[in-house]
Write a protein that holds these residues in place. Structure first.
Motif, PDB file in Angstrom:
ATOM      1  N   MET A   1       0.522 -14.515   0.864  1.00 33.09           N
ATOM      2  CA  MET A   1      -0.469 -13.886   0.376  1.00 33.09           C
ATOM      3  C   MET A   1      -0.078 -12.536   0.204  1.00 33.09           C
ATOM      4  SD  MET A   1      -4.305 -13.368   2.116  1.00 33.09           S
ATOM      5  CE  MET A   1      -4.020 -12.024   3.226  1.00 33.09           C
ATOM      6  N   ILE A   2      -0.495 -11.806  -0.534  1.00 29.39           N
ATOM      7  CA  ILE A   2      -0.030 -10.285  -0.980  1.00 29.39           C
ATOM      8  C   ILE A   2      -1.624  -9.552  -0.912  1.00 29.39           C
ATOM      9  CG2 ILE A   2       0.774  -8.630  -2.487  1.00 29.39           C
ATOM     10  CD1 ILE A   2       2.754 -10.613  -3.470  1.00 29.39           C
ATOM     11  N   VAL A   3      -1.602  -8.640   0.010  1.00 28.32           N
ATOM     12  CA  VAL A   3      -2.845  -7.565   0.068  1.00 28.32           C
ATOM     13  C   VAL A   3      -2.188  -6.325  -0.422  1.00 28.32           C
ATOM     14  CG1 VAL A   3      -4.581  -6.837   1.447  1.00 28.32           C
ATOM     15  CG2 VAL A   3      -3.326  -8.907   2.249  1.00 28.32           C
ATOM     16  N   GLY A   4      -2.977  -5.605  -1.424  1.00 28.94           N
ATOM     17  CA  GLY A   4      -2.782  -4.398  -1.758  1.00 28.94           C
ATOM     18  C   GLY A   4      -3.721  -3.586  -2.336  1.00 28.94           C
ATOM     19  N   THR A   5      -3.364  -2.351  -2.745  1.00 33.78           N
ATOM     20  CA  THR A   5      -4.444  -1.553  -3.565  1.00 33.78           C
ATOM     21  C   THR A   5      -3.672  -1.606  -4.909  1.00 33.78           C
ATOM     22  OG1 THR A   5      -2.897   0.329  -2.894  1.00 33.78           O
ATOM     23  CG2 THR A   5      -4.998   0.028  -1.618  1.00 33.78           C
ATOM     24  N   PRO A   6      -4.687  -1.507  -5.872  1.00 34.86           N
ATOM     25  CA  PRO A   6      -4.363  -1.582  -7.142  1.00 34.86           C
ATOM     26  C   PRO A   6      -3.233  -0.969  -7.831  1.00 34.86           C
ATOM     27  CG  PRO A   6      -6.793  -1.526  -7.141  1.00 34.86           C
ATOM     28  CD  PRO A   6      -6.074  -1.398  -5.823  1.00 34.86           C
ATOM     29  N   GLY A   7      -3.111   0.558  -7.548  1.00 38.91           N
ATOM     30  CA  GLY A   7      -2.441   1.487  -7.776  1.00 38.91           C
ATOM     31  C   GLY A   7      -0.821   1.080  -7.603  1.00 38.91           C
ATOM     32  N   ARG A   8      -0.877   0.811  -6.182  1.00 41.76           N
ATOM     33  CA  ARG A   8       0.559   0.424  -5.441  1.00 41.76           C
ATOM     34  C   ARG A   8       1.129  -0.777  -5.961  1.00 41.76           C
ATOM     35  NH1 ARG A   8       3.857   3.446  -1.998  1.00 41.76           N
ATOM     36  NH2 ARG A   8       5.212   1.928  -1.197  1.00 41.76           N
ATOM     37  N   LEU A   9       0.018  -1.733  -6.215  1.00 42.33           N
ATOM     38  CA  LEU A   9       0.772  -2.989  -6.763  1.00 42.33           C
ATOM     39  C   LEU A   9       1.203  -2.906  -8.277  1.00 42.33           C
ATOM     40  CD1 LEU A   9      -1.853  -5.700  -5.497  1.00 42.33           C
ATOM     41  CD2 LEU A   9       0.564  -5.896  -5.649  1.00 42.33           C
ATOM     42  N   ILE A  10       0.523  -2.062  -8.921  1.00 36.09           N
ATOM     43  CA  ILE A  10       0.978  -1.761 -10.330  1.00 36.09           C
ATOM     44  C   ILE A  10       2.698  -1.183 -10.461  1.00 36.09           C
ATOM     45  CG2 ILE A  10       0.609  -0.430 -12.600  1.00 36.09           C
ATOM     46  CD1 ILE A  10      -1.420  -2.530 -12.495  1.00 36.09           C
ATOM     47  N   ASP A  11       2.400  -0.282  -9.665  1.00 38.84           N
ATOM     48  CA  ASP A  11       3.872   0.508  -9.171  1.00 38.84           C
ATOM     49  C   ASP A  11       4.967  -0.612  -8.964  1.00 38.84           C
ATOM     50  OD1 ASP A  11       2.842   2.910  -9.978  1.00 38.84           O
ATOM     51  OD2 ASP A  11       2.976   3.702  -7.380  1.00 38.84           O
ATOM     52  N   LEU A  12       4.876  -1.304  -7.899  1.00 35.75           N
ATOM     53  CA  LEU A  12       5.512  -2.341  -7.543  1.00 35.75           C
ATOM     54  C   LEU A  12       5.943  -3.349  -8.661  1.00 35.75           C
ATOM     55  CD1 LEU A  12       6.144  -3.753  -4.007  1.00 35.75           C
ATOM     56  CD2 LEU A  12       5.369  -5.302  -5.904  1.00 35.75           C
ATOM     57  N   LEU A  13       4.811  -3.608  -9.314  1.00 35.70           N
ATOM     58  CA  LEU A  13       5.318  -4.871 -10.367  1.00 35.70           C
ATOM     59  C   LEU A  13       6.115  -4.178 -11.431  1.00 35.70           C
ATOM     60  CD1 LEU A  13       1.667  -6.939 -10.136  1.00 35.70           C
ATOM     61  CD2 LEU A  13       3.866  -7.276  -9.040  1.00 35.70           C
TER      62      LEU A  13
ATOM     63  N   VAL B   1       0.977  -1.222   0.094  1.00 38.42           N
ATOM     64  CA  VAL B   1      -0.099   0.088  -0.044  1.00 38.42           C
ATOM     65  C   VAL B   1       1.011   1.179   0.142  1.00 38.42           C
ATOM     66  CG1 VAL B   1      -1.980  -1.046   1.470  1.00 38.42           C
ATOM     67  CG2 VAL B   1      -0.053   0.040   2.507  1.00 38.42           C
ATOM     68  N   GLY B   2       0.394   2.322  -0.625  1.00 40.13           N
ATOM     69  CA  GLY B   2       1.113   3.592  -0.343  1.00 40.13           C
ATOM     70  C   GLY B   2       1.283   4.209   1.142  1.00 40.13           C
ATOM     71  N   GLY B   3       2.151   4.968   1.445  1.00 44.44           N
ATOM     72  CA  GLY B   3       2.397   5.558   2.497  1.00 44.44           C
ATOM     73  C   GLY B   3       3.620   5.018   3.244  1.00 44.44           C
ATOM     74  N   ASP B   4       3.834   3.807   2.648  1.00 40.92           N
ATOM     75  CA  ASP B   4       5.028   3.154   3.391  1.00 40.92           C
ATOM     76  C   ASP B   4       6.059   3.018   2.301  1.00 40.92           C
ATOM     77  OD1 ASP B   4       3.496   2.744   5.773  1.00 40.92           O
ATOM     78  OD2 ASP B   4       2.858   0.911   5.380  1.00 40.92           O
ATOM     79  N   ALA B   5       7.294   2.774   2.801  1.00 38.24           N
ATOM     80  CA  ALA B   5       8.569   2.700   1.800  1.00 38.24           C
ATOM     81  C   ALA B   5       8.243   1.432   1.012  1.00 38.24           C
ATOM     82  CB  ALA B   5       9.614   2.580   2.487  1.00 38.24           C
ATOM     83  N   MET B   6       8.277   1.470  -0.397  1.00 39.47           N
ATOM     84  CA  MET B   6       8.256   0.371  -1.090  1.00 39.47           C
ATOM     85  C   MET B   6       9.351  -0.581  -1.109  1.00 39.47           C
ATOM     86  SD  MET B   6       7.925   0.094  -5.226  1.00 39.47           S
ATOM     87  CE  MET B   6       6.286   0.973  -5.390  1.00 39.47           C
ATOM     88  N   ALA B   7      10.518  -0.063  -0.770  1.00 40.61           N
ATOM     89  CA  ALA B   7      11.644  -1.135  -0.471  1.00 40.61           C
ATOM     90  C   ALA B   7      11.210  -2.074   0.519  1.00 40.61           C
ATOM     91  CB  ALA B   7      12.820  -0.259  -0.131  1.00 40.61           C
ATOM     92  N   GLY B   8      10.710  -1.862   1.581  1.00 35.49           N
ATOM     93  CA  GLY B   8      10.332  -2.734   2.794  1.00 35.49           C
ATOM     94  C   GLY B   8       9.429  -3.755   2.255  1.00 35.49           C
ATOM     95  N   GLN B   9       8.376  -3.334   1.388  1.00 32.39           N
ATOM     96  CA  GLN B   9       7.404  -4.343   0.999  1.00 32.39           C
ATOM     97  C   GLN B   9       7.931  -5.203   0.056  1.00 32.39           C
ATOM     98  OE1 GLN B   9       4.514  -1.488  -0.567  1.00 32.39           O
ATOM     99  NE2 GLN B   9       3.767  -0.659   1.435  1.00 32.39           N
ATOM    100  N   VAL B  10       9.066  -4.857  -0.724  1.00 30.48           N
ATOM    101  CA  VAL B  10       9.586  -5.692  -1.658  1.00 30.48           C
ATOM    102  C   VAL B  10      10.440  -6.628  -1.082  1.00 30.48           C
ATOM    103  CG1 VAL B  10      11.322  -5.674  -3.525  1.00 30.48           C
ATOM    104  CG2 VAL B  10       9.630  -4.109  -3.639  1.00 30.48           C
ATOM    105  N   TYR B  11      11.084  -6.301   0.118  1.00 31.78           N
ATOM    106  CA  TYR B  11      12.043  -7.050   0.830  1.00 31.78           C
ATOM    107  C   TYR B  11      11.169  -8.155   1.598  1.00 31.78           C
ATOM    108  CZ  TYR B  11      15.194  -8.635   4.506  1.00 31.78           C
ATOM    109  OH  TYR B  11      16.130  -9.530   5.207  1.00 31.78           O
TER     110      TYR B  11
END
Ligand code: ADP
Ligand code: MG
Length: 235
Positions: free
Chosen positions: A149-161, A131-141
């Motif tokens: 299981m991955i839970v997310g919002t569509p926008g942030r998931l697209i960014d990450l992918l 999700v937005g609001g937290d650093a993406m690096a931590g989520q990737v790690y």
């Protein structure tokens, strides 16, 4: 058969599709892992709610479905119980993502992950929040360390992918929660984009209301899906 019909009528469940099993009256008749049953009890879930009675056994068969039931009726566990069951029955070690849950807001993602942690307690079931609001690096790690299981919002998931090349072929269950809301917020394209990045997952769609738009999104993903509606039809 007739008995199933009567039970559904009593529970105000209506069903479209040929392969929907009969509703269950208890969690223990779903052949769930013992620890999951204990976790349900510990969460104060003594009995399934009507939507859970119908959606859980149906989801466990592997069919895709569109489920509508009012807010507060227990839709979250309707997808989390089958997900936790699926992820912990398979040998998934190191954990690869087997399920992805899309929510329209960050807050909903956080709530769903919290509930997932309770239901997955003591089981090999790790989750990642995207999700937005937290650093993406931590989520990737976190994902790289192994999650089921991955839970997310569509926008942030697209960014990450877009930035990280994750192996998504392992994902066999995609949940679109609050589909009506996701469409209203303009996430339709992003949801489709995520769907196309996966390998023909079972799609579990949940909505408070079912509109033409919601049905259209559903049919653009899966040819065959069951429709389960609980409670008096609204709107
Ligand atoms: P929805 O997604 O349909 O709006 P939720 O899944 O958020 O509803 O559930 C609403 C509330 O009901 C939550 O507080 C949840 O913990 C509780 N709940 C869900 N299922 C059960 C159950 N089987 N027994 C007791 N409480 C439940
Ligand atoms: Mg909900």
């Amino acid at each position: 058969n007739n008995q199933t019909e009567l039970l559904r009528r009593k529970l105000e469940i209506s069903v479209r599709g040929d392969n929907v099993p009969e509703p269950v009256l208890s969690f223990s008749s779903c052949n769930l892992p013992q620890r999951l049953l204990q976790n349900l009890e510990a969460s104060g879930y003594e009995m399934p709610t009507p939507v859970q009675m119908q959606a859980i056994p149906a989801a466990l068969t592997g069919q895709s479905m569109l489920v509508s039931a009012e807010t507060g009726s227990g839709k979250t566990a309707s997808f989390l119980v089958p997900i936790v069951s699926h992820c912990t029955k398979l040998k998934n070690n190191p954990q690869k993502p087997l399920a992805m849950v899309l929510e329209p807001t960050r807050e909903l993602c956080i709530q769903v992950e919290e509930q997932a942690k309770l239901l997955g307690k003591g089981l090999p079931f790790k989750t990642a929040l995207v999700v937005g609001g937290d650093a993406m690096a931590g989520q990737v790690y976190r994902i790289q360390q192994g999650v089921s299981m991955i839970v997310g919002t569509p926008g942030r998931l697209i960014d990450l992918l877009a930035k990280h090349d994750f192996e998504l072929d392992s994902i066999s269950i995609l949940v679109l929660d609050e589909v009506d809301c996701m469409i209203e917020r303009g996430f339709r394209e992003q949801v489709m984009q995520i769907f196309w990045a996966l390998s023909q997952p079972q799609v579990l769609m949940f909505s408070a209301t079912v509109s033409k738009e919601v049905e259209k999104v559903a049919s653009s993903m899966v040819k065959d899906f069951s429709v389960i509606s609980v409670g008096k039809p609204n709107k």
